[in-house]
Every structure is written in structure tokens, then in C-alpha cells.
Design a protein around this motif. Structure first.
Motif, mmCIF file in Angstrom:
data_model
loop_
_atom_site.group_PDB
_atom_site.id
_atom_site.type_symbol
_atom_site.label_atom_id
_atom_site.label_comp_id
_atom_site.label_asym_id
_atom_site.label_seq_id
_atom_site.Cartn_x
_atom_site.Cartn_y
_atom_site.Cartn_z
ATOM 1 N N SER A 241 0.937 -1.011 0.062
ATOM 2 C CA SER A 241 0.199 -0.558 0.186
ATOM 3 C C SER A 241 0.784 1.330 -0.047
ATOM 4 N N GLY A 242 0.469 2.539 -0.395
ATOM 5 C CA GLY A 242 0.960 3.673 0.007
ATOM 6 C C GLY A 242 1.446 3.476 -1.540
ATOM 7 N N PHE A 243 1.528 3.099 -3.203
ATOM 8 C CA PHE A 243 2.045 2.687 -4.149
ATOM 9 C C PHE A 243 1.455 1.847 -4.690
ATOM 10 N N THR A 244 1.924 1.672 -5.779
ATOM 11 C CA THR A 244 1.597 0.778 -7.556
ATOM 12 C C THR A 244 2.175 -0.462 -7.528
ATOM 13 N N LEU A 245 1.739 -1.556 -8.438
ATOM 14 C CA LEU A 245 2.736 -1.980 -8.503
ATOM 15 C C LEU A 245 2.888 -1.845 -10.507
ATOM 16 N N GLU A 246 2.270 -0.787 -10.918
ATOM 17 C CA GLU A 246 2.039 -0.232 -11.933
ATOM 18 C C GLU A 246 3.776 0.688 -12.482
ATOM 19 N N GLY A 247 4.179 0.823 -11.423
ATOM 20 C CA GLY A 247 5.640 2.051 -11.523
ATOM 21 C C GLY A 247 6.399 1.388 -12.294
ATOM 22 N N PHE A 248 7.625 0.865 -12.083
ATOM 23 C CA PHE A 248 9.422 0.792 -12.248
ATOM 24 C C PHE A 248 9.928 0.856 -11.230
ATOM 25 N N TYR A 249 9.364 -1.097 -10.066
ATOM 26 C CA TYR A 249 9.988 -0.406 -9.019
ATOM 27 C C TYR A 249 9.791 -2.554 -9.371
ATOM 28 N N VAL A 250 10.790 -1.955 -8.358
ATOM 29 C CA VAL A 250 11.744 -4.068 -7.618
ATOM 30 C C VAL A 250 10.979 -4.589 -6.230
ATOM 31 N N MET A 251 10.367 -5.459 -6.417
ATOM 32 C CA MET A 251 9.855 -6.035 -5.353
ATOM 33 C C MET A 251 10.766 -7.598 -4.795
ATOM 34 N N GLY A 252 10.900 -7.435 -3.503
ATOM 35 C CA GLY A 252 12.166 -8.381 -3.509
ATOM 36 C C GLY A 252 11.828 -9.371 -1.935
ATOM 37 N N TRP A 253 11.674 -10.642 -2.476
ATOM 38 C CA TRP A 253 11.601 -11.252 -0.991
ATOM 39 C C TRP A 253 13.536 -11.919 -0.726
ATOM 40 N N PHE A 254 13.458 -12.179 0.707
ATOM 41 C CA PHE A 254 14.703 -12.082 1.915
ATOM 42 C C PHE A 254 14.329 -12.695 2.652
ATOM 43 N N ARG A 255 15.484 -13.739 3.465
ATOM 44 C CA ARG A 255 15.087 -14.340 4.579
ATOM 45 C C ARG A 255 16.462 -14.269 5.526
ATOM 46 N N GLN A 256 15.618 -14.468 6.406
ATOM 47 C CA GLN A 256 17.721 -14.665 7.506
ATOM 48 C C GLN A 256 17.592 -15.238 8.469
ATOM 49 N N ALA A 257 18.308 -16.222 8.352
ATOM 50 C CA ALA A 257 17.562 -17.002 9.816
ATOM 51 C C ALA A 257 19.151 -16.933 11.240
ATOM 52 N N ALA B 114 19.143 -12.654 -0.124
ATOM 53 C CA ALA B 114 18.339 -13.083 -1.012
ATOM 54 C C ALA B 114 17.213 -14.053 -1.244
ATOM 55 N N VAL B 115 15.981 -14.279 -1.223
ATOM 56 C CA VAL B 115 15.271 -15.527 -2.804
ATOM 57 C C VAL B 115 15.856 -15.769 -3.409
ATOM 58 N N ALA B 116 14.259 -14.015 -3.516
ATOM 59 C CA ALA B 116 13.956 -13.598 -5.387
ATOM 60 C C ALA B 116 13.221 -11.884 -5.239
ATOM 61 N N CYS B 117 13.494 -11.684 -6.929
ATOM 62 C CA CYS B 117 13.364 -10.890 -6.439
ATOM 63 C C CYS B 117 12.556 -10.464 -8.348
ATOM 64 N N ILE B 118 11.302 -9.610 -8.614
ATOM 65 C CA ILE B 118 10.375 -9.369 -9.485
ATOM 66 C C ILE B 118 10.707 -8.035 -9.784
ATOM 67 N N SER B 119 9.998 -7.584 -11.188
ATOM 68 C CA SER B 119 10.254 -5.834 -11.838
ATOM 69 C C SER B 119 9.070 -6.241 -11.606
ATOM 70 N N THR B 120 7.903 -5.173 -11.039
ATOM 71 C CA THR B 120 6.998 -4.769 -11.034
ATOM 72 C C THR B 120 6.707 -4.399 -12.641
ATOM 73 N N HIS B 121 7.136 -3.742 -13.742
ATOM 74 C CA HIS B 121 6.617 -3.339 -14.376
ATOM 75 C C HIS B 121 6.185 -4.402 -15.174
ATOM 76 N N ASP B 122 6.794 -5.510 -15.348
ATOM 77 C CA ASP B 122 7.271 -6.181 -16.998
ATOM 78 C C ASP B 122 7.439 -7.725 -15.981
ATOM 79 N N GLY B 123 7.413 -8.091 -15.094
ATOM 80 C CA GLY B 123 7.672 -9.098 -14.178
ATOM 81 C C GLY B 123 9.035 -10.090 -14.314
ATOM 82 N N THR B 124 9.903 -9.065 -14.947
ATOM 83 C CA THR B 124 11.559 -10.040 -14.693
ATOM 84 C C THR B 124 11.606 -10.206 -13.521
ATOM 85 N N ARG B 125 11.959 -11.724 -13.425
ATOM 86 C CA ARG B 125 12.569 -11.851 -12.046
ATOM 87 C C ARG B 125 14.021 -12.373 -12.094
#
Length: 133
Positions: free
Chosen positions: A25-41, A48-59
Motif C-alpha cells: 500500500s502507498g504505491f502501486t505495482l504499475e511503476g518501474f519498481y522492484v519487489m524482493g523477498w529476503f530471508r534471515q535465519a 536474497a530469495v527472489a526479486c521481481i520487476s513490477t513493470h514487466d515481471g522480470t524475475r
């Protein structure tokens, strides 16, 4: 105000599956953003676990999870997912959702490829995933 809320963690047995969700929230996934999943044991650095471009789905998926985990996004729901199959005890960690909101197309391509925690300025609170028999 940017908010990232993870859900879907839990306790599972080896070989089972989980799907994590990150509601943005506070932004939309329509922009040229990158979302990431990270983990810490415990006792380990955040990785890093995985990253994805919100604009075109490059991952990008980390070698340790490639073929077992898949990152995706749903623009209509403004949500990013991490489908985790064939879970192993070594996948046990707190999983964090993150966002790089610079909005620059060239930067987004670099960021999704490198998928390093230092590139991300917004973070969720994390959700615990425990894989144990």
C-alpha cells in the motif's frame, strides 16, 4: 505512506509447500519498481530469495531456491507472492518483503538482477517460516 505486510508463514514438514503474500500500500505495482523477498535465519545474514520487476515481471531466484520457489505479482491486487515448494529444513527463516521504489527503468533492471538487500528502502515486518519434521 508505504506499507508492506507479509502473511502466509507457518510450520510445515519437509517437502510441503507454502505461499507467502506481500500486500503493498502507498504505491502501486504499475511503476518501474522492484519487489524482493529476503530471508534471515538465526545467526545468519539476510539473504536474497527472489526479486521481481513490477513493470514487466522480470524475475530472479537465488540458486538455493531455483526450481522450488517462484516469485510473482498481481497488479490488480497490488500483491507479490512467493510460492515455496519442496521446502527443506534449511529454508527455515524469517521472510521479509521489500521494495525498491526509485522508479527508474534502468535501475530496476539492475536491481532485479543483482537482488541485493542494500538496494531496497522499504521493508515489511517479516513472517516466520519453519520447516521441521
Amino acid at each position: 505512506q508505504v506499507q508492506l505486510v507479509e502473511s502466509g508463514g507457518g510450520l510445515v514438514q519437509p517437502g510441503e509447500s507454502l505461499t507467502l503474500s506481500c500486500a503493498a500500500s502507498g504505491f502501486t505495482l504499475e511503476g518501474f519498481y522492484v519487489m524482493g523477498w529476503f530471508r534471515q535465519a538465526p545467526g545468519k545474514e539476510r539473504e536474497a530469495v527472489a526479486c521481481i520487476s513490477t513493470h514487466d515481471g522480470t524475475r530472479m531466484h537465488a540458486p538455493s531456491v531455483k526450481g522450488r520457489f517462484v516469485v510473482s505479482r498481481d497488479k490488480a491486487k497490488n500483491t507479490v507472492y512467493l510460492q515455496m515448494d519442496s521446502l527443506k529444513p534449511e529454508d527455515t527463516a524469517v521472510y521479509y518483503c521489500s521494495a525498491d521504489l526509485q522508479g527508474n527503468p534502468s535501475r530496476a533492471l539492475v536491481t532485479v538482477t543483482s537482488c541485493g538487500p542494500g538496494d531496497f528502502g522499504s521493508w515489511g515486518q517479516g513472517t516466520q517460516v519453519t520447516v521441521s519434521s
